[in-house]
Design an enzyme around this catalytic site. Structure first.
Site, PDB file in Angstrom:
ATOM      1  CE1 TYR A  35      -3.985  -1.897   5.363  1.00 22.56           C
ATOM      2  CE2 TYR A  35      -3.249   0.295   4.702  1.00 22.56           C
ATOM      3  CZ  TYR A  35      -3.717  -0.965   4.367  1.00 22.56           C
ATOM      4  OH  TYR A  35      -3.913  -1.307   3.053  1.00 22.56           O
ATOM      5  CB  SER A  82      -0.892   0.011   1.259  1.00 18.60           C
ATOM      6  OG  SER A  82      -1.542   1.252   1.419  1.00 18.60           O
TER       7      SER A  82
END
Length: 250
Positions: free
Chosen positions: A162, A149
């Site tokens: 995250y 990501s």
């Protein structure tokens, strides 16, 4: 985006395992690679969705094998890999795509969500690597594609855990690349992408903030296209990292 099999460019047929294949990036990647003529092995917890996707792919002339998978369970991952070997006899590519993103501030103390992100986003990737590495080593070839990501390139409020998992995915990918001369390793870091990932956010304020950003999100098919590009390079070319995000994303 439709890619009729009849117009797909000729390329070496590969057996590609995809985790988190029941929706979003995983589903889009499966459709793109099947349209290119590859055998796709679909793994996710939602077996019904996998079965429907496999039927769609086969109706279009493609080859798909659905298999229930929980990436947090090493035994489930090994069974997934074995099913692919039993059906196709080899494993050319693993796309570690499964992920969750229950964003929240650290002081919200949602420790169960922290554990879940570590289990799926990091341990799940490690389980996948461990399950395919012996086969790829014996073959003398293989390609592992880890979906990270842009949060693995930066850290924002509510995304600390995250981001930590995605930074870790990039680190272990680089370590794997350096340790091997017969494996290709690719990290693909999506920016804002239309998927069900934001559905895992329980903190309402954070969920609303993310929803407000999704107007500029790119389709999941854009990431599927990036995977197709990476695995389609000559065997001596390793595309190490791709960042794919909306042009409007800061």
């Amino acid at each position: 985006m439709t890619h009729p099999l009849s117009t797909a460019a000729p390329e070496t047929v590969k057996t590609v395992l995809i985790t988190g294949a029941s929706s979003g990036i995983g589903e889009a990647t499966a459709r793109r690679l099947a349209a290119a003529g590859h055998h796709v092995v679909l793994g996710a917890r939602r077996a019904g969705r996998l079965a429907t996707l496999a039927k769609d792919i086969e109706a279009a002339g493609g080859s798909a094998l659905p298999h229930a998978l929980d990436v947090t369970d090493p035994l489930s991952m090994r069974a997934f890999v074995q099913a692919a070997l039993d059906q196709y006899g080899r494993i050319d590519v693993l796309v570690n795509n499964a992920g969750v993103m229950p964003l929240s501030r650290l002081d919200a103390l949602r420790t169960d969500e922290w554990d879940r992100m570590i289990d799926v986003n990091l341990r799940g990737v490690l389980h996948g690597i461990a399950a395919v590495l012996p086969t790829m080593t014996s073959q003398g070839a293989g390609h592992i594609v880890n979906i990270a990501s842009v949060s693995g390139l930066r850290v924002d409020p509510t995304a600390a855990v995250y981001s930590a998992t995605k930074h870790a995915v990039r680190a272990l990918s680089e370590g794997l690349r350096q340790e091997s001369r017969h494996l290709r390793v690719t990290v693909i870091s999506p920016g804002l992408t239309r998927s069900e990932l934001a559905d895992t956010i329980a903190d309402q304020d954070t969920k609303d903030a993310v929803a407000g950003q999704m107007a500029i999100a790119i389709p999941a098919a854009a990431i599927g296209e990036a995977v197709h590009y990476a695995i389609g390079q000559p065997s001596d070319v390793d595309v190490n990292e791709l960042v794919v995000r909306p042009a409007a994303q800061g």
